[in-house]
Design a protein around this motif. Sequence first.
Motif, PDB file in Angstrom:
ATOM      1  N   ASN A 104      33.592  84.251  57.355  1.00  0.00           N
ATOM      2  CA  ASN A 104      34.804  83.709  57.972  1.00  0.00           C
ATOM      3  C   ASN A 104      35.985  83.781  57.019  1.00  0.00           C
ATOM      4  O   ASN A 104      37.112  84.091  57.425  1.00  0.00           O
ATOM      5  CB  ASN A 104      34.552  82.258  58.397  1.00  0.00           C
ATOM      6  N   ARG A 105      35.743  83.507  55.760  1.00  0.00           N
ATOM      7  CA  ARG A 105      36.825  83.626  54.767  1.00  0.00           C
ATOM      8  C   ARG A 105      37.357  85.047  54.715  1.00  0.00           C
ATOM      9  O   ARG A 105      38.571  85.272  54.693  1.00  0.00           O
ATOM     10  CB  ARG A 105      36.307  83.219  53.389  1.00  0.00           C
ATOM     11  N   ASP A 106      36.440  86.016  54.678  1.00  0.00           N
ATOM     12  CA  ASP A 106      36.862  87.422  54.629  1.00  0.00           C
ATOM     13  C   ASP A 106      37.657  87.806  55.876  1.00  0.00           C
ATOM     14  O   ASP A 106      38.654  88.524  55.794  1.00  0.00           O
ATOM     15  CB  ASP A 106      35.645  88.338  54.484  1.00  0.00           C
ATOM     16  N   ILE A 107      37.202  87.324  57.020  1.00  0.00           N
ATOM     17  CA  ILE A 107      37.902  87.643  58.274  1.00  0.00           C
ATOM     18  C   ILE A 107      39.290  87.030  58.273  1.00  0.00           C
ATOM     19  O   ILE A 107      40.273  87.679  58.652  1.00  0.00           O
ATOM     20  CB  ILE A 107      37.076  87.164  59.488  1.00  0.00           C
ATOM     21  N   MET A 108      39.406  85.793  57.830  1.00  0.00           N
ATOM     22  CA  MET A 108      40.719  85.149  57.788  1.00  0.00           C
ATOM     23  C   MET A 108      41.650  85.882  56.831  1.00  0.00           C
ATOM     24  O   MET A 108      42.833  86.058  57.119  1.00  0.00           O
ATOM     25  CB  MET A 108      40.573  83.672  57.385  1.00  0.00           C
ATOM     26  N   ARG A 109      41.105  86.338  55.711  1.00  0.00           N
ATOM     27  CA  ARG A 109      41.917  87.123  54.767  1.00  0.00           C
ATOM     28  C   ARG A 109      42.400  88.425  55.405  1.00  0.00           C
ATOM     29  O   ARG A 109      43.528  88.851  55.187  1.00  0.00           O
ATOM     30  CB  ARG A 109      41.114  87.416  53.506  1.00  0.00           C
TER      31      ARG A 109
END
Length: 191
Positions: A104-109
């Motif tokens: 999720n962090r990678d997607i938000m980035r």
Amino acid sequence: MNELSIRQKIYEIRGQRVMLDFDLADAYGVETSQLKRQVRRNMERFEGEDFMFEVTREELSRCQIGTLDIKRGKNIKYLPFAFTELGVAMLSSVLRSSAAIKVNRDIMRAFVSLRHLVMLPDTADRLLRIEREIKHIKEDMNETLADQNDINESTRAQLDAISEALAELQAKGPHQKPMRRIGFIQDDNNK
């Protein structure tokens, strides 16, 4: 899954940047049906099209993301959910594994970097320059086509004049004086 591969799975549908449920399920390492089941159990978190919506078949084919494999089990049986940036953020509260949080962090980035890429002032300047160049190219093409039409008209006029001259020559009929023979001419007296 790195940020670049995530960016390639962000589509624009209904004027919003979204990720589809099967891409998200793949990123999270779960089955699409499991992801959809979790979302349906927590539907109140995803109310409104600013979080999630179901993609129509027309939108799926228009975005060229609906290319289906013919192999068994690879066809899209149910229409996918499209999750906006807010919807993806909300997924982190539904899927609570540590892998889901990392993904999720990678997607938000990836969503944020796309937004920054579009909002760069340099990008707007480049788009304006490209638009101006396209306008100049169109003008040049129109001028070239107009010149070509002028040439074609003058060529047509010349061809018409040639046709008329040939028609006049043909109308005069055969020549009045006999034609001179071509080739070796032998005197008729020497026979």
